[in-house]
Design a protein around this motif. Structure first.
Motif, mmCIF file in Angstrom:
data_model
loop_
_atom_site.group_PDB
_atom_site.id
_atom_site.type_symbol
_atom_site.label_atom_id
_atom_site.label_comp_id
_atom_site.label_asym_id
_atom_site.label_seq_id
_atom_site.Cartn_x
_atom_site.Cartn_y
_atom_site.Cartn_z
ATOM 1 N N ALA A 17 0.980 -1.409 -0.320
ATOM 2 C CA ALA A 17 -0.205 0.078 0.330
ATOM 3 C C ALA A 17 1.327 1.138 0.348
ATOM 4 O O ALA A 17 2.017 1.251 0.539
ATOM 5 N N LEU A 18 0.271 2.393 -0.703
ATOM 6 C CA LEU A 18 1.052 3.399 -0.603
ATOM 7 C C LEU A 18 0.562 4.116 0.475
ATOM 8 O O LEU A 18 1.484 4.807 1.329
ATOM 9 N N TYR A 19 0.417 4.432 1.472
ATOM 10 C CA TYR A 19 -0.346 5.356 2.958
ATOM 11 C C TYR A 19 -1.378 3.979 3.865
ATOM 12 O O TYR A 19 -2.063 3.149 2.853
ATOM 13 N N ARG A 20 -1.963 4.825 4.553
ATOM 14 C CA ARG A 20 -2.793 4.505 5.536
ATOM 15 C C ARG A 20 -3.915 5.248 5.972
ATOM 16 O O ARG A 20 -3.287 6.165 6.798
ATOM 17 N N THR A 21 -4.808 4.538 6.450
ATOM 18 C CA THR A 21 -5.892 5.731 6.481
ATOM 19 C C THR A 21 -5.994 5.108 7.904
ATOM 20 O O THR A 21 -6.990 4.490 8.266
ATOM 21 N N TYR A 22 -6.649 6.523 9.166
ATOM 22 C CA TYR A 22 -6.642 6.265 10.149
ATOM 23 C C TYR A 22 -7.946 7.348 10.921
ATOM 24 O O TYR A 22 -8.345 7.311 11.833
ATOM 25 N N GLY A 23 -8.424 8.136 9.584
ATOM 26 C CA GLY A 23 -9.776 8.438 9.558
ATOM 27 C C GLY A 23 -10.262 9.122 8.461
ATOM 28 O O GLY A 23 -9.372 9.577 7.420
ATOM 29 N N PRO A 24 -11.514 10.102 9.152
ATOM 30 C CA PRO A 24 -11.307 10.934 7.611
ATOM 31 C C PRO A 24 -10.493 11.656 7.139
ATOM 32 O O PRO A 24 -10.344 12.138 5.798
ATOM 33 N N SER A 25 -9.831 12.591 8.076
ATOM 34 C CA SER A 25 -8.504 13.431 7.280
ATOM 35 C C SER A 25 -7.286 12.880 7.740
ATOM 36 O O SER A 25 -6.523 13.992 7.693
ATOM 37 N N VAL A 26 -6.812 11.830 8.199
ATOM 38 C CA VAL A 26 -5.898 10.917 8.987
ATOM 39 C C VAL A 26 -5.052 10.358 7.661
ATOM 40 O O VAL A 26 -5.972 9.419 8.062
ATOM 41 N N LEU A 27 -3.984 9.781 7.646
ATOM 42 C CA LEU A 27 -3.222 8.961 6.960
ATOM 43 C C LEU A 27 -1.655 9.587 7.387
ATOM 44 O O LEU A 27 -1.532 10.092 7.332
ATOM 45 N N LYS A 28 -1.626 8.204 6.715
ATOM 46 C CA LYS A 28 0.122 7.286 7.299
ATOM 47 C C LYS A 28 1.225 7.031 5.952
ATOM 48 O O LYS A 28 -0.098 6.146 6.287
ATOM 49 N N LEU A 29 1.522 7.706 5.719
ATOM 50 C CA LEU A 29 2.316 7.662 4.678
ATOM 51 C C LEU A 29 2.976 5.964 5.180
ATOM 52 O O LEU A 29 3.851 5.987 6.143
ATOM 53 N N THR A 30 2.879 4.837 3.977
ATOM 54 C CA THR A 30 3.609 3.873 4.043
ATOM 55 C C THR A 30 5.294 3.945 4.104
ATOM 56 O O THR A 30 5.788 4.420 3.913
ATOM 57 N N LYS A 31 6.296 3.052 5.119
ATOM 58 C CA LYS A 31 7.429 2.687 5.064
ATOM 59 C C LYS A 31 7.969 1.697 4.568
ATOM 60 O O LYS A 31 6.643 0.698 4.507
ATOM 61 N N CYS A 32 8.925 1.827 3.721
ATOM 62 C CA CYS A 32 9.356 0.625 2.569
ATOM 63 C C CYS A 32 9.857 -0.738 3.476
ATOM 64 O O CYS A 32 10.329 0.210 4.632
ATOM 65 N N GLU A 33 9.846 -1.374 3.332
ATOM 66 C CA GLU A 33 10.787 -2.581 3.885
ATOM 67 C C GLU A 33 11.824 -2.768 3.742
ATOM 68 O O GLU A 33 12.717 -3.408 4.643
ATOM 69 N N ASN A 34 12.444 -2.302 2.283
ATOM 70 C CA ASN A 34 13.488 -2.755 2.018
ATOM 71 C C ASN A 34 14.439 -1.388 2.035
ATOM 72 O O ASN A 34 15.302 -1.684 3.195
ATOM 73 N N CYS A 35 13.827 -0.344 1.792
ATOM 74 C CA CYS A 35 15.298 0.965 2.197
ATOM 75 C C CYS A 35 14.195 1.430 3.088
ATOM 76 O O CYS A 35 14.951 2.522 3.419
ATOM 77 N N LYS A 36 13.429 1.738 3.970
ATOM 78 C CA LYS A 36 12.970 1.803 5.067
ATOM 79 C C LYS A 36 12.625 3.586 5.214
ATOM 80 O O LYS A 36 12.006 4.094 5.706
ATOM 81 N N GLY A 37 13.010 3.860 3.474
ATOM 82 C CA GLY A 37 11.757 5.302 3.765
ATOM 83 C C GLY A 37 10.096 5.166 3.115
ATOM 84 O O GLY A 37 9.696 4.366 3.562
ATOM 85 N N VAL A 38 10.167 6.769 2.556
ATOM 86 C CA VAL A 38 8.518 6.721 2.519
ATOM 87 C C VAL A 38 8.101 5.897 0.891
ATOM 88 O O VAL A 38 9.331 6.134 0.472
ATOM 89 N N VAL A 39 7.062 4.762 0.665
ATOM 90 C CA VAL A 39 6.777 4.165 -0.701
ATOM 91 C C VAL A 39 7.133 5.333 -1.443
ATOM 92 O O VAL A 39 7.593 4.900 -2.240
ATOM 93 N N ASP A 40 6.088 6.844 -1.270
ATOM 94 C CA ASP A 40 5.857 7.432 -2.177
ATOM 95 C C ASP A 40 5.280 8.631 -2.049
ATOM 96 O O ASP A 40 4.641 9.209 -1.724
ATOM 97 N N LYS A 41 6.340 9.861 -2.063
ATOM 98 C CA LYS A 41 6.681 10.639 -1.011
ATOM 99 C C LYS A 41 5.592 12.030 -2.147
ATOM 100 O O LYS A 41 5.397 12.977 -1.938
#
Length: 279
Positions: A17-41
């Protein structure tokens, strides 16, 4: 778009996934398991920033467009860019035309943009190609009938389309062949078409010369401009296909060079052929 098509823009690793939703206006960008960076900034970036990074040939921006966006209008962009390339060749105002005029020693004044380079040595054209060289000699467009003028544009469109088809097919087949010798990514036809349309946007840099170029433009300026656009386009295609196929640098450059040669040779032979069968 399925989840399995998402990729990290930094390292190319697959992501669920690119992000996870935690509410109507709250989302968190997914971290890459390989490089530990944000999957898609680029999810949080303005489209203008993405376009600037694309022009600068950022591999992160290229992965974002190819893998992490819908990009449904790639086929519209594909057609528009073919028409732009067709217009340049039809107007006798492209690097391809300059090479043909020079190699085939064509010095006609079919348009105000006809450019011929005087080489220190004479290039001998193979006998089977001499008839095709003659097929590129055109009448003065100002004196041509409007219907013939328009018909010639459609002929060039078919010829350019055939060349692009050969270009894409050659790249895909050769990449699949070299896959047996080195690790490469499995590529779908849709991803290939998206990548081609994205790379071919470099043709837009020919617009300044096509729009503002006239009979007062020195041939040296015209040649330099189109040569720089071609080099930029080659590097752009090289970077995008490296991202798409994850192929070695030497293999990508070699295959891209062969594909370009196949494209232009197809266009060179196809235009006189279509003119002969439609005359």
């Amino acid at each position: 778009m399925t989840e399995s098509t998402y990729k990290c823009v930094n390292c190319g690793e697959k992501a669920s996934a690119l992000y996870r939703t935690y509410g109507p206006s709250v989302l968190k960008l997914t971290k890459c398991e390989n490089c530990k960076g944000v999957v898609d900034k680029y999810i949080e970036y303005d489209p203008v920033i993405v376009m600037i990074d694309l022009v600068l040939m950022s591999k992160e921006a290229q992965r974002h467009i190819i893998y992490n966006t819908e990009f449904k209008s790639y086929w519209k962009l594909f057609i528009i860019l073919i028409m732009l390339e067709t217009y340049g060749v039809w107007r006798n105002d492209s690097l391809f035309n300059i090479v043909i005029n020079t190699v085939c020693d064509i010095r006609n004044n079919s348009t105000i943009n006809s450019t011929h380079i005087t080489l220190p040595i004479k290039i001998s054209v193979p006998e089977p190609w001499s008839s095709d060289c003659k097929g590129w000699v055109q009448e003065d467009k100002e004196a041509m009938d409007l219907f013939i003028w328009e018909k010639d544009f459609y002929i060039q469109f078919l010829s350019i389309f055939a060349g692009i088809t050969v270009f894409i097919t050659t790249i895909h087949l050769l990449m699949k062949f070299f896959k047996n010798f080195c690790f490469q990514n499995e590529v779908s036809l849709i991803s290939l078409m998206k990548s081609f349309s994205l790379s071919n946007m470099s043709l837009l840099f020919t617009l300044p010369m096509l729009v503002w170029g006239n009979n007062d433009t020195p041939p040296e300026t015209r040649i330099l401009h189109y040569l720089m656009v071609f080099i930029y386009s080659f590097v752009f295609f090289y970077n995008v296909f490296r991202v798409l196929y994850e192929s070695p640098k030497t293999v990508t450059a070699f295959i891209l060079s062969i594909s370009y040669f196949a494209k232009y040779m197809t266009t060179f032979h196809m235009t006189p052929f279509i003119r002969r069968i439609t005359s």
